[in-house]
Design a protein around this motif. Structure first.
Motif, PDB file in Angstrom:
ATOM      1  N   MET A   1       0.847  -1.197   0.000  1.00 38.98           N
ATOM      2  CA  MET A   1       0.000   0.000   0.000  1.00 38.98           C
ATOM      3  C   MET A   1       0.876   1.238   0.000  1.00 38.98           C
ATOM      4  O   MET A   1       1.838   1.331   0.755  1.00 38.98           O
ATOM      5  CB  MET A   1      -0.914  -0.023   1.224  1.00 38.98           C
ATOM      6  N   ASP A   2       0.541   2.200  -0.832  1.00 38.01           N
ATOM      7  CA  ASP A   2       1.285   3.443  -0.956  1.00 38.01           C
ATOM      8  C   ASP A   2       0.640   4.489  -0.043  1.00 38.01           C
ATOM      9  O   ASP A   2      -0.580   4.636  -0.034  1.00 38.01           O
ATOM     10  CB  ASP A   2       1.251   3.894  -2.417  1.00 38.01           C
TER      11      ASP A   2
ATOM     12  N   ARG B   1      -2.623   0.978  -5.104  1.00 37.07           N
ATOM     13  CA  ARG B   1      -1.885   0.644  -6.320  1.00 37.07           C
ATOM     14  C   ARG B   1      -2.624  -0.400  -7.156  1.00 37.07           C
ATOM     15  O   ARG B   1      -2.504  -0.422  -8.376  1.00 37.07           O
ATOM     16  CB  ARG B   1      -0.503   0.076  -5.967  1.00 37.07           C
ATOM     17  N   SER B   2      -3.336  -1.296  -6.492  1.00 37.41           N
ATOM     18  CA  SER B   2      -3.898  -2.468  -7.157  1.00 37.41           C
ATOM     19  C   SER B   2      -5.402  -2.522  -6.966  1.00 37.41           C
ATOM     20  O   SER B   2      -5.985  -1.808  -6.138  1.00 37.41           O
ATOM     21  CB  SER B   2      -3.273  -3.743  -6.577  1.00 37.41           C
ATOM     22  N   LEU B   3      -6.040  -3.398  -7.727  1.00 35.40           N
ATOM     23  CA  LEU B   3      -7.469  -3.623  -7.592  1.00 35.40           C
ATOM     24  C   LEU B   3      -7.804  -4.105  -6.193  1.00 35.40           C
ATOM     25  O   LEU B   3      -8.777  -3.652  -5.576  1.00 35.40           O
ATOM     26  CB  LEU B   3      -7.922  -4.652  -8.634  1.00 35.40           C
ATOM     27  N   ASP B   4      -7.006  -4.989  -5.670  1.00 34.95           N
ATOM     28  CA  ASP B   4      -7.234  -5.537  -4.342  1.00 34.95           C
ATOM     29  C   ASP B   4      -7.200  -4.440  -3.284  1.00 34.95           C
ATOM     30  O   ASP B   4      -8.024  -4.404  -2.361  1.00 34.95           O
ATOM     31  CB  ASP B   4      -6.180  -6.614  -4.039  1.00 34.95           C
ATOM     32  N   GLU B   5      -6.260  -3.527  -3.399  1.00 33.38           N
ATOM     33  CA  GLU B   5      -6.164  -2.440  -2.433  1.00 33.38           C
ATOM     34  C   GLU B   5      -7.311  -1.443  -2.579  1.00 33.38           C
ATOM     35  O   GLU B   5      -7.761  -0.856  -1.596  1.00 33.38           O
ATOM     36  CB  GLU B   5      -4.822  -1.728  -2.593  1.00 33.38           C
ATOM     37  N   ALA B   6      -7.778  -1.231  -3.797  1.00 33.21           N
ATOM     38  CA  ALA B   6      -8.835  -0.247  -4.033  1.00 33.21           C
ATOM     39  C   ALA B   6     -10.210  -0.742  -3.599  1.00 33.21           C
ATOM     40  O   ALA B   6     -11.060   0.068  -3.210  1.00 33.21           O
ATOM     41  CB  ALA B   6      -8.874   0.126  -5.509  1.00 33.21           C
ATOM     42  N   CYS B   7     -10.435  -2.061  -3.656  1.00 35.29           N
ATOM     43  CA  CYS B   7     -11.786  -2.600  -3.503  1.00 35.29           C
ATOM     44  C   CYS B   7     -12.035  -3.186  -2.116  1.00 35.29           C
ATOM     45  O   CYS B   7     -12.518  -4.315  -1.981  1.00 35.29           O
ATOM     46  CB  CYS B   7     -12.065  -3.640  -4.582  1.00 35.29           C
ATOM     47  N   GLU B   8     -11.739  -2.422  -1.088  1.00 33.11           N
ATOM     48  CA  GLU B   8     -12.106  -2.836   0.263  1.00 33.11           C
ATOM     49  C   GLU B   8     -13.635  -2.757   0.352  1.00 33.11           C
ATOM     50  O   GLU B   8     -14.213  -1.693   0.096  1.00 33.11           O
ATOM     51  CB  GLU B   8     -11.448  -1.905   1.278  1.00 33.11           C
ATOM     52  N   PRO B   9     -14.328  -3.851   0.676  1.00 41.95           N
ATOM     53  CA  PRO B   9     -15.791  -3.894   0.535  1.00 41.95           C
ATOM     54  C   PRO B   9     -16.540  -2.780   1.254  1.00 41.95           C
ATOM     55  O   PRO B   9     -17.537  -2.272   0.739  1.00 41.95           O
ATOM     56  CB  PRO B   9     -16.158  -5.278   1.095  1.00 41.95           C
ATOM     57  N   ARG B  10     -16.091  -2.377   2.431  1.00 39.22           N
ATOM     58  CA  ARG B  10     -16.827  -1.353   3.172  1.00 39.22           C
ATOM     59  C   ARG B  10     -16.738   0.014   2.519  1.00 39.22           C
ATOM     60  O   ARG B  10     -17.549   0.900   2.808  1.00 39.22           O
ATOM     61  CB  ARG B  10     -16.298  -1.268   4.610  1.00 39.22           C
ATOM     62  N   ARG B  11     -15.754   0.203   1.630  1.00 42.58           N
ATOM     63  CA  ARG B  11     -15.554   1.506   1.004  1.00 42.58           C
ATOM     64  C   ARG B  11     -15.745   1.460  -0.517  1.00 42.58           C
ATOM     65  O   ARG B  11     -15.328   2.365  -1.230  1.00 42.58           O
ATOM     66  CB  ARG B  11     -14.161   2.051   1.362  1.00 42.58           C
TER      67      ARG B  11
ATOM     68  N   TYR C   1     -13.338   9.871  -6.632  1.00 43.57           N
ATOM     69  CA  TYR C   1     -13.454   8.434  -6.412  1.00 43.57           C
ATOM     70  C   TYR C   1     -12.405   7.688  -7.233  1.00 43.57           C
ATOM     71  O   TYR C   1     -11.881   8.215  -8.216  1.00 43.57           O
ATOM     72  CB  TYR C   1     -14.840   7.932  -6.836  1.00 43.57           C
ATOM     73  N   VAL C   2     -12.124   6.459  -6.832  1.00 44.75           N
ATOM     74  CA  VAL C   2     -11.330   5.558  -7.657  1.00 44.75           C
ATOM     75  C   VAL C   2     -12.317   4.741  -8.494  1.00 44.75           C
ATOM     76  O   VAL C   2     -13.054   3.909  -7.955  1.00 44.75           O
ATOM     77  CB  VAL C   2     -10.465   4.609  -6.805  1.00 44.75           C
ATOM     78  N   PRO C   3     -12.389   4.966  -9.812  1.00 42.38           N
ATOM     79  CA  PRO C   3     -13.331   4.206 -10.626  1.00 42.38           C
ATOM     80  C   PRO C   3     -12.729   2.861 -11.055  1.00 42.38           C
ATOM     81  O   PRO C   3     -11.549   2.777 -11.396  1.00 42.38           O
ATOM     82  CB  PRO C   3     -13.567   5.097 -11.852  1.00 42.38           C
ATOM     83  N   VAL C   4     -13.565   1.842 -11.050  1.00 39.45           N
ATOM     84  CA  VAL C   4     -13.189   0.518 -11.528  1.00 39.45           C
ATOM     85  C   VAL C   4     -14.173   0.139 -12.636  1.00 39.45           C
ATOM     86  O   VAL C   4     -15.390   0.173 -12.422  1.00 39.45           O
ATOM     87  CB  VAL C   4     -13.232  -0.530 -10.401  1.00 39.45           C
ATOM     88  N   VAL C   5     -13.663  -0.214 -13.806  1.00 42.64           N
ATOM     89  CA  VAL C   5     -14.515  -0.642 -14.918  1.00 42.64           C
ATOM     90  C   VAL C   5     -14.328  -2.140 -15.112  1.00 42.64           C
ATOM     91  O   VAL C   5     -13.220  -2.600 -15.417  1.00 42.64           O
ATOM     92  CB  VAL C   5     -14.159   0.104 -16.221  1.00 42.64           C
ATOM     93  N   VAL C   6     -15.391  -2.891 -14.926  1.00 43.64           N
ATOM     94  CA  VAL C   6     -15.347  -4.339 -15.143  1.00 43.64           C
ATOM     95  C   VAL C   6     -15.677  -4.554 -16.622  1.00 43.64           C
ATOM     96  O   VAL C   6     -16.839  -4.626 -17.013  1.00 43.64           O
ATOM     97  CB  VAL C   6     -16.320  -5.078 -14.217  1.00 43.64           C
TER      98      VAL C   6
ATOM     99  N   GLY D   1      -5.880   6.922 -17.416  1.00 41.87           N
ATOM    100  CA  GLY D   1      -5.227   6.345 -16.246  1.00 41.87           C
ATOM    101  C   GLY D   1      -5.951   6.527 -14.929  1.00 41.87           C
ATOM    102  O   GLY D   1      -5.474   6.054 -13.885  1.00 41.87           O
ATOM    103  N   ASP D   2      -7.107   7.221 -14.924  1.00 44.48           N
ATOM    104  CA  ASP D   2      -7.826   7.423 -13.662  1.00 44.48           C
ATOM    105  C   ASP D   2      -8.501   6.149 -13.170  1.00 44.48           C
ATOM    106  O   ASP D   2      -8.634   5.931 -11.964  1.00 44.48           O
ATOM    107  CB  ASP D   2      -8.913   8.497 -13.837  1.00 44.48           C
ATOM    108  N   ALA D   3      -8.958   5.330 -14.102  1.00 46.85           N
ATOM    109  CA  ALA D   3      -9.740   4.149 -13.762  1.00 46.85           C
ATOM    110  C   ALA D   3      -8.877   2.895 -13.756  1.00 46.85           C
ATOM    111  O   ALA D   3      -7.885   2.796 -14.484  1.00 46.85           O
ATOM    112  CB  ALA D   3     -10.891   3.978 -14.751  1.00 46.85           C
ATOM    113  N   LEU D   4      -9.297   1.949 -12.923  1.00 48.26           N
ATOM    114  CA  LEU D   4      -8.732   0.602 -12.965  1.00 48.26           C
ATOM    115  C   LEU D   4      -9.633  -0.238 -13.856  1.00 48.26           C
ATOM    116  O   LEU D   4     -10.846  -0.291 -13.637  1.00 48.26           O
ATOM    117  CB  LEU D   4      -8.676   0.004 -11.557  1.00 48.26           C
ATOM    118  N   LEU D   5      -9.062  -0.879 -14.864  1.00 51.87           N
ATOM    119  CA  LEU D   5      -9.825  -1.737 -15.768  1.00 51.87           C
ATOM    120  C   LEU D   5      -9.545  -3.191 -15.419  1.00 51.87           C
ATOM    121  O   LEU D   5      -8.383  -3.590 -15.268  1.00 51.87           O
ATOM    122  CB  LEU D   5      -9.455  -1.458 -17.225  1.00 51.87           C
ATOM    123  N   THR D   6     -10.607  -3.973 -15.278  1.00 52.61           N
ATOM    124  CA  THR D   6     -10.454  -5.354 -14.850  1.00 52.61           C
ATOM    125  C   THR D   6     -11.493  -6.225 -15.533  1.00 52.61           C
ATOM    126  O   THR D   6     -12.281  -5.750 -16.350  1.00 52.61           O
ATOM    127  CB  THR D   6     -10.589  -5.443 -13.312  1.00 52.61           C
TER     128      THR D   6
END
Length: 213
Positions: free
Chosen positions: A1-2, A11-21, A168-173, A196-201
């Motif tokens: 974590m940075d 930095r990563s999808l895992d770090e960004a997607c804490e379920p409560r947040r 927000y940190v956007p995530v696009v599935v 580069g703003d969004a995480l694509l997964t």
């Protein structure tokens, strides 16, 4: 974590997607809109898969619906837009294609919201413009928004860009999103990737991140 100045910067999808947040936005999965996109069955399968994973992880989930006003209440921008989309010559020929109670406006049966979820009606492309979405997400302490649904080139790209502008940190599935024009949809994904703003997964990766260890 940075980290810097007491802030945690994922930095990563895992770090960004804490379920409560994290919140899941299910964009315009409506009967009359799914009729207009490519590979609707594939998109529905992936969207249902992601929604089920989000529910299992306790992620707050909000469904979006695009509705249209009676022509008497459509302003200049709405009349111009629908005149173009309906391919008519005059604003007087525009009809309201998605009245709130119409069959084509409803969410598809596979995505019936639970009592713990909400539906937001909108007349804009960005889900944040003119709705209570931002207020509710901030009040719940949400920092990451994952977006699925249709259509990439119409409403998902502006929603993702707006989310980033709001902090927000956007995530696009990506494979749980569909498009009516696949060339335009691919351009939207390319533009989001470049910015580069969004995480694509993918749905598989996103669901695996949500799954308990």
């Amino acid at each position: 974590m940075d980290e810097r100045y007491g802030l945690v910067v994922p930095r990563s999808l895992d770090e960004a997607c804490e379920p409560r947040r994290t919140a899941l936005l299910v964009y315009d999965m409506q009967v009359g809109i799914l009729d207009q996109i490519n590979e609707p069955d594939r998109v529905v399968r992936r969207v249902v898969e992601v929604v089920q994973a989000a529910r299992a992880a306790g992620i707050r989930t909000i469904f979006l619906r695009h509705v249209t006003l009676p022509p008497e209440l459509m302003g200049v921008s709405q009349l111009r837009m629908w005149r173009g989309w309906q391919r008519v010559e005059r604003a007087a020929e525009v009809i309201s294609p998605f009245p709130p109670d119409a069959a084509q406006t409803q969410l598809i049966p596979e995505l019936r919201p639970t009592g713990r979820e909400a539906v937001i009606d909108k007349i804009t492309m960005s889900a944040f413009e003119g709705t209570w979405l931002d207020l509710v997400l901030r009040d719940c302490g949400i920092t990451t928004v994952a977006v699925i649904g249709v259509a990439l080139e119409i409403g998902i790209e502006p929603t993702v860009r707006h989310a980033a502008d709001l902090g927000y940190v956007p995530v696009v599935v990506t494979d749980a999103c569909g498009g009516g024009n696949m060339d335009a949809a691919e351009r939207s994904l390319a533009a989001l990737r470049f910015a580069g703003d969004a995480l694509l997964t993918t749905a598989e990766e996103f669901c695996s991140v949500l799954a308990p260890d």
